[in-house]
Design a protein around this motif. Sequence first.
Motif, mmCIF file in Angstrom:
data_model
loop_
_atom_site.group_PDB
_atom_site.id
_atom_site.type_symbol
_atom_site.label_atom_id
_atom_site.label_comp_id
_atom_site.label_asym_id
_atom_site.label_seq_id
_atom_site.Cartn_x
_atom_site.Cartn_y
_atom_site.Cartn_z
ATOM 1 N N THR A 57 0.900 -1.067 0.045
ATOM 2 C CA THR A 57 -0.113 -0.078 0.083
ATOM 3 C C THR A 57 0.908 1.180 0.187
ATOM 4 O O THR A 57 1.980 1.324 0.764
ATOM 5 N N PHE A 58 0.287 2.340 -0.820
ATOM 6 C CA PHE A 58 1.505 3.431 -0.719
ATOM 7 C C PHE A 58 0.150 4.588 -0.707
ATOM 8 O O PHE A 58 -0.886 4.564 -0.972
ATOM 9 N N CYS A 59 0.505 5.939 -0.125
ATOM 10 C CA CYS A 59 -0.130 7.049 -0.110
ATOM 11 C C CYS A 59 0.589 8.224 -0.186
ATOM 12 O O CYS A 59 2.105 8.210 0.262
ATOM 13 N N GLU A 60 0.349 8.769 -1.615
ATOM 14 C CA GLU A 60 1.382 9.682 -1.980
ATOM 15 C C GLU A 60 0.376 11.097 -2.189
ATOM 16 O O GLU A 60 -0.732 10.950 -2.445
ATOM 17 N N GLN B 56 -4.055 13.919 -2.359
ATOM 18 C CA GLN B 56 -3.403 12.840 -1.563
ATOM 19 C C GLN B 56 -4.240 11.515 -1.484
ATOM 20 O O GLN B 56 -5.180 11.637 -1.257
ATOM 21 N N CYS C 151 -4.464 7.044 -2.010
ATOM 22 C CA CYS C 151 -3.828 5.907 -1.621
ATOM 23 C C CYS C 151 -4.217 4.728 -2.622
ATOM 24 O O CYS C 151 -5.200 4.703 -3.003
ATOM 25 N N GLU D 131 -2.978 0.078 -3.592
ATOM 26 C CA GLU D 131 -2.020 -0.709 -3.656
ATOM 27 C C GLU D 131 -1.272 -0.860 -4.965
ATOM 28 O O GLU D 131 -1.656 -0.640 -6.124
ATOM 29 N N SER D 132 0.169 -1.432 -4.693
ATOM 30 C CA SER D 132 1.141 -1.429 -6.029
ATOM 31 C C SER D 132 0.564 -2.938 -6.565
ATOM 32 O O SER D 132 1.617 -3.731 -6.703
ATOM 33 N N HIS E 136 4.472 1.151 -9.091
ATOM 34 C CA HIS E 136 3.156 1.395 -8.479
ATOM 35 C C HIS E 136 2.113 0.253 -9.035
ATOM 36 O O HIS E 136 1.051 0.216 -8.333
ATOM 37 N N ASN F 184 -6.921 4.428 -7.340
ATOM 38 C CA ASN F 184 -6.494 5.616 -6.283
ATOM 39 C C ASN F 184 -7.880 5.847 -5.510
ATOM 40 O O ASN F 184 -8.975 5.868 -6.209
ATOM 41 N N ASP G 189 -6.673 9.833 0.688
ATOM 42 C CA ASP G 189 -5.898 9.297 1.500
ATOM 43 C C ASP G 189 -6.690 9.771 2.979
ATOM 44 O O ASP G 189 -7.014 10.949 3.066
ATOM 45 N N ASN H 169 -5.799 10.109 5.722
ATOM 46 C CA ASN H 169 -4.964 10.916 6.702
ATOM 47 C C ASN H 169 -4.696 12.385 6.148
ATOM 48 O O ASN H 169 -3.925 12.982 6.819
#
Length: 390
Positions: A210-213, A233, A235, A237-238, A287, A333, A336, A338
């Motif tokens: 999981t990534f958040c960018e 923002q 999040c 999964e790759s 990603h 996507n 996010d 957060n």
Amino acid sequence: MSPRRPRSTDTNAWFPAIAAGLVLALVVGIGIFVGGNGTDVDADAPTTDATTAGEAIPETPEGIVNPVTTTTADQPPSAAPLAAPLSLGSAGDDVRRVQERLTELGFQPGPADGQFGAGTQQAVWAFKKLIGTLQWEDFAARNDQTIVTEEVWQQMADPNVRFLPRRPGSGTHVEVYLPQQVMAVFRDDEPIFIAHISSGELDSDGKPATFCETATYDTDEYGSPYPEPVTKQVCAESKSPGGVFKFNRSYDGQRVSPLGGMKNPWYFNYGIAIHGAQNVPTQPASHGCIRISNSLADVFPDLVERGNRVYVWGHDGKEPEQYSERESLPSFNRPDPNATTTTSTTTTTTPPSTTAAPTTTTAPTKVTPTTVATTTPPTPTATTTTTIAP
């Protein structure tokens, strides 16, 4: 019309028919259980343009096995020996011989200039992973990733070594082997492009990480431009899904997507593409896209065209035809949770993220089978052979 034969009163005569019926029922039941019918997609999830014709898993052609060493101690060397082992930075005629042989086999070391550079390095990686059927984890842990020893050189030079497709047939298609981090383009069953790749990053459990960018968009998910670029923002999964797909669109040149740069991308599964990248390490690190080197991205786009099939073997050991429609979807996507603010920026980028939600105009053609063969050919044991398939 020939006269009807009298019905037999011998009950033993019915046993073969009854047995055949039971076997048929069992076959159908197992096929549905194993393969599914590709309809288990959430109502709110984007769907692919799947066919309904159905397609069974092809059986492994006789004589095609996993790559193994074809030169044994009892066989004479296939070529003049190397003066010394070769590795990154080596130079000379021996390097040129390695480059020429790799090119003959379908790998992409670059020009045969006698310089052991990054292109030759990645071609050696791909060869060693295929010839040894090495999973990427095992290969990444080795200390001899790039070294061409005398044994490796004789494996390359063996005139009987060939790499054959797992899905033979006329025309052009692509096979992506995520467990080995290698891809190949076949034309009429001949390998014309074999390359080391890096696919979607995995976590410690071997699942898509999981990534958040922060991603910057200058268009919405439908391609309509925003008055000003928008920073979001997000999040996801790759995820690099397994399955059977078709190329549906491409772009020339460098594309700066919200999540990074892509050179000459060819898309086959929504925002997932095969594209050039500056960093193509030995482990999965993207990603979700299939990365190849920037130099290979100058060559690859001219070898394929829209509609060519892309078979992807996943990390879980399934055949491409065994993935359901849901399993073959990428991770889209999402906001996010957060995130604290959403801002605008003057930085411009080109259309949506490689993992952004798709549009109705760019949905890929994914071939989802309605029937699946009852058995998948077992992974053959390593034996000495003269014909090799990835």
